[in-house]
Motif scaffolding. Structure first.
Motif, PDB file in Angstrom:
ATOM      1  N   GLU A   1      14.938 -11.409  -1.625  1.00  0.00           N
ATOM      2  CA  GLU A   1      14.403 -10.232  -2.276  1.00  0.00           C
ATOM      3  C   GLU A   1      12.546 -10.461  -1.938  1.00  0.00           C
ATOM      4  O   GLU A   1      12.030  -9.255  -1.589  1.00  0.00           O
ATOM      5  N   ARG A   2      12.087 -11.598  -1.960  1.00  0.00           N
ATOM      6  CA  ARG A   2      10.684 -11.693  -1.613  1.00  0.00           C
ATOM      7  C   ARG A   2      10.369 -11.602  -0.191  1.00  0.00           C
ATOM      8  O   ARG A   2       9.265 -11.116   0.075  1.00  0.00           O
ATOM      9  N   TYR A   3      11.048 -12.271   0.694  1.00  0.00           N
ATOM     10  CA  TYR A   3      10.615 -12.509   2.037  1.00  0.00           C
ATOM     11  C   TYR A   3      11.807 -11.402   3.104  1.00  0.00           C
ATOM     12  O   TYR A   3      10.957 -10.910   3.910  1.00  0.00           O
ATOM     13  N   LEU A   4      12.876 -11.301   2.865  1.00  0.00           N
ATOM     14  CA  LEU A   4      13.745 -10.908   3.698  1.00  0.00           C
ATOM     15  C   LEU A   4      13.784  -9.163   3.681  1.00  0.00           C
ATOM     16  O   LEU A   4      13.599  -8.767   4.646  1.00  0.00           O
ATOM     17  N   ARG A   5      13.914  -8.656   2.350  1.00  0.00           N
ATOM     18  CA  ARG A   5      13.796  -7.363   2.332  1.00  0.00           C
ATOM     19  C   ARG A   5      12.684  -6.658   2.922  1.00  0.00           C
ATOM     20  O   ARG A   5      12.696  -5.608   3.664  1.00  0.00           O
ATOM     21  N   PRO A   6      11.491  -7.190   2.480  1.00  0.00           N
ATOM     22  CA  PRO A   6      10.203  -6.455   3.402  1.00  0.00           C
ATOM     23  C   PRO A   6      10.153  -6.789   4.813  1.00  0.00           C
ATOM     24  O   PRO A   6       9.788  -5.800   5.439  1.00  0.00           O
ATOM     25  N   LEU A   7      10.715  -7.776   5.304  1.00  0.00           N
ATOM     26  CA  LEU A   7      10.705  -8.176   6.625  1.00  0.00           C
ATOM     27  C   LEU A   7      11.725  -7.257   7.281  1.00  0.00           C
ATOM     28  O   LEU A   7      11.150  -6.626   8.361  1.00  0.00           O
ATOM     29  N   VAL A   8      12.939  -6.787   6.888  1.00  0.00           N
ATOM     30  CA  VAL A   8      13.676  -6.014   7.215  1.00  0.00           C
ATOM     31  C   VAL A   8      13.247  -4.689   7.332  1.00  0.00           C
ATOM     32  O   VAL A   8      13.411  -3.735   8.408  1.00  0.00           O
ATOM     33  N   GLU A   9      12.637  -4.446   6.173  1.00  0.00           N
ATOM     34  CA  GLU A   9      12.144  -2.926   6.048  1.00  0.00           C
ATOM     35  C   GLU A   9      10.764  -2.315   7.015  1.00  0.00           C
ATOM     36  O   GLU A   9      10.273  -1.600   7.408  1.00  0.00           O
ATOM     37  N   GLY A  10      10.261  -3.750   7.878  1.00  0.00           N
ATOM     38  CA  GLY A  10       9.161  -3.550   8.592  1.00  0.00           C
ATOM     39  C   GLY A  10       7.924  -3.498   7.725  1.00  0.00           C
ATOM     40  O   GLY A  10       6.714  -3.134   8.427  1.00  0.00           O
ATOM     41  N   GLU A  11       7.658  -4.098   6.476  1.00  0.00           N
ATOM     42  CA  GLU A  11       6.616  -3.924   5.849  1.00  0.00           C
ATOM     43  C   GLU A  11       5.575  -4.893   6.008  1.00  0.00           C
ATOM     44  O   GLU A  11       4.405  -4.784   6.054  1.00  0.00           O
ATOM     45  N   ILE A  12       6.405  -6.239   6.512  1.00  0.00           N
ATOM     46  CA  ILE A  12       5.417  -7.412   6.703  1.00  0.00           C
ATOM     47  C   ILE A  12       6.080  -7.784   8.141  1.00  0.00           C
ATOM     48  O   ILE A  12       7.263  -7.434   8.671  1.00  0.00           O
ATOM     49  N   ARG A  13       5.390  -8.963   8.632  1.00  0.00           N
ATOM     50  CA  ARG A  13       5.702  -9.642   9.902  1.00  0.00           C
ATOM     51  C   ARG A  13       5.936 -11.289   9.419  1.00  0.00           C
ATOM     52  O   ARG A  13       5.399 -11.432   8.490  1.00  0.00           O
ATOM     53  N   SER A  14       6.510 -12.139  10.516  1.00  0.00           N
ATOM     54  CA  SER A  14       6.569 -13.438  10.124  1.00  0.00           C
ATOM     55  C   SER A  14       6.337 -14.377  11.399  1.00  0.00           C
ATOM     56  O   SER A  14       6.230 -13.683  12.349  1.00  0.00           O
ATOM     57  N   CYS A  15       6.282 -15.364  11.092  1.00  0.00           N
ATOM     58  CA  CYS A  15       6.288 -16.484  12.367  1.00  0.00           C
ATOM     59  C   CYS A  15       7.084 -17.657  11.714  1.00  0.00           C
ATOM     60  O   CYS A  15       7.385 -17.870  10.789  1.00  0.00           O
ATOM     61  N   PHE A  16       7.499 -18.368  12.834  1.00  0.00           N
ATOM     62  CA  PHE A  16       8.204 -19.634  12.701  1.00  0.00           C
ATOM     63  C   PHE A  16       7.246 -20.920  13.352  1.00  0.00           C
ATOM     64  O   PHE A  16       6.890 -20.944  14.355  1.00  0.00           O
ATOM     65  N   ALA A  17       6.690 -21.742  12.192  1.00  0.00           N
ATOM     66  CA  ALA A  17       5.918 -22.594  12.631  1.00  0.00           C
ATOM     67  C   ALA A  17       6.558 -24.108  12.896  1.00  0.00           C
ATOM     68  O   ALA A  17       6.487 -24.743  11.777  1.00  0.00           O
ATOM     69  N   MET A  18       6.739 -24.433  13.943  1.00  0.00           N
ATOM     70  CA  MET A  18       7.601 -25.523  14.160  1.00  0.00           C
ATOM     71  C   MET A  18       6.873 -26.416  15.478  1.00  0.00           C
ATOM     72  O   MET A  18       6.590 -27.605  15.378  1.00  0.00           O
ATOM     73  N   THR A  19       6.396 -25.768  16.609  1.00  0.00           N
ATOM     74  CA  THR A  19       5.932 -26.386  17.568  1.00  0.00           C
ATOM     75  C   THR A  19       4.536 -26.907  17.367  1.00  0.00           C
ATOM     76  O   THR A  19       3.747 -26.282  16.561  1.00  0.00           O
ATOM     77  N   GLU A  20       4.240 -28.143  17.774  1.00  0.00           N
ATOM     78  CA  GLU A  20       2.726 -28.805  17.461  1.00  0.00           C
ATOM     79  C   GLU A  20       2.192 -29.381  18.842  1.00  0.00           C
ATOM     80  O   GLU A  20       2.676 -29.309  19.726  1.00  0.00           O
ATOM     81  N   PRO A  21       0.815 -29.119  18.639  1.00  0.00           N
ATOM     82  CA  PRO A  21       0.054 -29.981  19.782  1.00  0.00           C
ATOM     83  C   PRO A  21       0.234 -31.355  20.156  1.00  0.00           C
ATOM     84  O   PRO A  21       0.757 -32.113  19.119  1.00  0.00           O
ATOM     85  N   PRO A  22       0.255 -31.815  21.134  1.00  0.00           N
ATOM     86  CA  PRO A  22       0.405 -33.349  21.622  1.00  0.00           C
ATOM     87  C   PRO A  22      -0.414 -34.010  20.658  1.00  0.00           C
ATOM     88  O   PRO A  22      -1.430 -33.675  20.326  1.00  0.00           O
ATOM     89  N   PRO A  23       0.032 -35.392  20.051  1.00  0.00           N
ATOM     90  CA  PRO A  23       1.415 -35.838  20.580  1.00  0.00           C
ATOM     91  C   PRO A  23       2.576 -35.464  19.498  1.00  0.00           C
ATOM     92  O   PRO A  23       3.797 -36.197  19.400  1.00  0.00           O
ATOM     93  N   GLY A  24       2.424 -34.514  19.016  1.00  0.00           N
ATOM     94  CA  GLY A  24       3.308 -33.587  17.915  1.00  0.00           C
ATOM     95  C   GLY A  24       4.613 -33.156  18.773  1.00  0.00           C
ATOM     96  O   GLY A  24       4.842 -33.448  19.994  1.00  0.00           O
TER      97      GLY A  24
END
Length: 424
Positions: free
Chosen positions: A114-137
């Motif tokens: 309800e907090r994140y998915l619904r407004p994301l589907v509605e296009g009210e907000i955007r998101s990002c996926f934070a996994m990749t790291e700079p070396p040596p990560g």
């Protein structure tokens, strides 16, 4: 027999998507700036038109405001949307939001949805996926993950660095991967990791810069992020503690395939542009397309696009029927990424000086598709995965059937030497 026909309803959806992209989206491409991106007010209007056309969020279940398509149906719609780089944005099925929506649907609690998915589907907000790291990560090797999250009372404190996080600038939240000491990871060879939902206005989650890149600048760019004593509550944990890498696979395998669907639309439009140009441009007394070398490029592109489409459809079928499709999506991602690059390159070559001008979208396509061979796993990594599976299968056959390499049994000297324990 395998039936490749499209149902009347799916054919209608395909045609409606193609018409929408042709009539509403492509005319707006002139407003896409490689430095400032696409104007937010124009994207808002395109999304309003997509809703009115019944084409919004095709990949999300109807409960959350989407169309509820399965992977095979998505492959048809996403390809048509991908005829323009703005198409997936207009339909709200572009990366990284599309993959994040899928992950939230699969893993999030009802309150998180309800907090994140619904407004994301509605296009009210955007998101990002934070996994990749700079070396040596962590990059392609997730075992190098360095960002950490530790418990402090009822909260978690996250510290680390991320980079090339697509869509971060202006996003409403991030799904952040971090090492955690408690919880049970699925693979003892990898560090235990968990996913956290982090609001982008959290003072401990700071964008350092937007990284200049080869591809066209879309919403949020690609960003470097510093995470310093970022405090999030227990309810920010996405799914179970320690299961982050398992959830990453839940997200990444389908996301690899949906990338392929969208980019195949770029390839098909590039071929269409090249074919039109080859039909109308005269050279040495005949149309350009009648010259053998140009005809060969067109034929090769058409053949590779056809093969890529069939690979996508098969991998989609595997996912729809309950398979994890790790092997199939690795093959598909590798082949489609390289096919798209070849097709766009040939189209640009056929169109000559017109191709490298900004009068056609080919120059923008050319810059944008190059990154496809790198993100979501570079081709080299996927080839390693594919080869490992082939070799594993061969070893299993040898173990169960007593397999002997062809030719070995027909050479007496080999058999005799083996009996004596001698090397050859």
């Amino acid at each position: 027999m395998i039936d490749f026909s499209l149902s009347p309803s799916l054919m209608d959806l395909k045609e409606r998507t193609a018409a929408f992209v042709r009539e509403y989206v492509i005319p707006e491409e002139r407003y896409l700036d490689e430095h400032t991106g696409f104007p937010a007010e124009k994207l808002k209007e395109l999304r309003r038109q997509a809703r009115a056309a019944g084409l919004f969020a095709p990949h999300v279940e109807e409960e959350w405001g989407g169309m509820g398509l399965n992977m095979r149906e998505m492959s048809i719609v996403f390809e048509e949307a991908g005829h323009s780089l703005l198409g997936p944005l207009a339909l709200n099925c572009s990366a990284p939001d599309e993959g994040n929506m899928h992950l939230l649907e699969m893993v999030a609690t009802q309150a998180q949805k309800e907090r994140y998915l619904r407004p994301l589907v509605e296009g009210e907000i955007r998101s990002c996926f934070a996994m990749t790291e700079p070396p040596p990560g962590a990059g392609t090797d997730p075992s190098l993950l360095r960002t950490s999250a530790v418990r402090r009372g009822s909260d978690w404190v996250i510290n680390g660095d991320k980079w090339y996080i697509t869509g971060a600038e202006g996003a409403g939240f991030a799904i952040c991967m971090a090492r955690t000491e408690d919880g049970q990871g699925q693979d003892s060879r990898q560090p235990r990791a968990s996913m956290f939902l982090v609001d982008m206005d959290n003072p401990g989650f700071q964008i350092v810069r937007k990284i200049p890149s080869l591809d066209a600048d879309f919403a949020g760019g690609h960003c470097e992020i510093a995470i310093r004593d970022c405090v999030v509550p227990e309810e920010a944990v996405l799914g179970a503690v320690g299961e982050g890498f398992k959830y990453a696979q839940v997200r990444l395998a389908p996301a690899r395939l949906t990338h392929c669907m969208r980019w195949l639309g770029v390839a098909q439009r590039s071929l269409d542009i090249a074919a039109q140009y080859a039909n109308t441009r005269e050279s040495f007394g005949q149309s350009l397309g009648k010259h053998q070398m140009v005809a060969e490029m067109i034929a090769d592109s058409a053949t590779e696009i056809h093969a890529a489409r069939l690979m996508i459809w098969h991998a989609a079928w595997v996912l729809d029927t309950g398979g994890n499709a790790k092997y199939e999506t690795s093959m598909t991602k590798t082949y489609v990424a390289e096919t798209v690059n070849r097709v766009v390159d040939r189209a640009l070559q056929i169109c000559g000086s017109h191709g490298i001008s900004m009068d056609l979208p080919l120059a923008t396509f050319y810059r944008s598709v190059r990154a496809f061979r790198i993100y979501d796993g570079p081709s080299e990594i996927h080839r390693t995965v594919i080869a490992r599976q082939v070799l594993k299968s061969a070893a299993q056959v040898a173990q169960t059937e007593g397999f002997v390499p062809e030719g070995a049994a027909t050479r007496p000297e080999t058999t005799e030497a083996a009996r004596r324990g001698e090397g050859l």
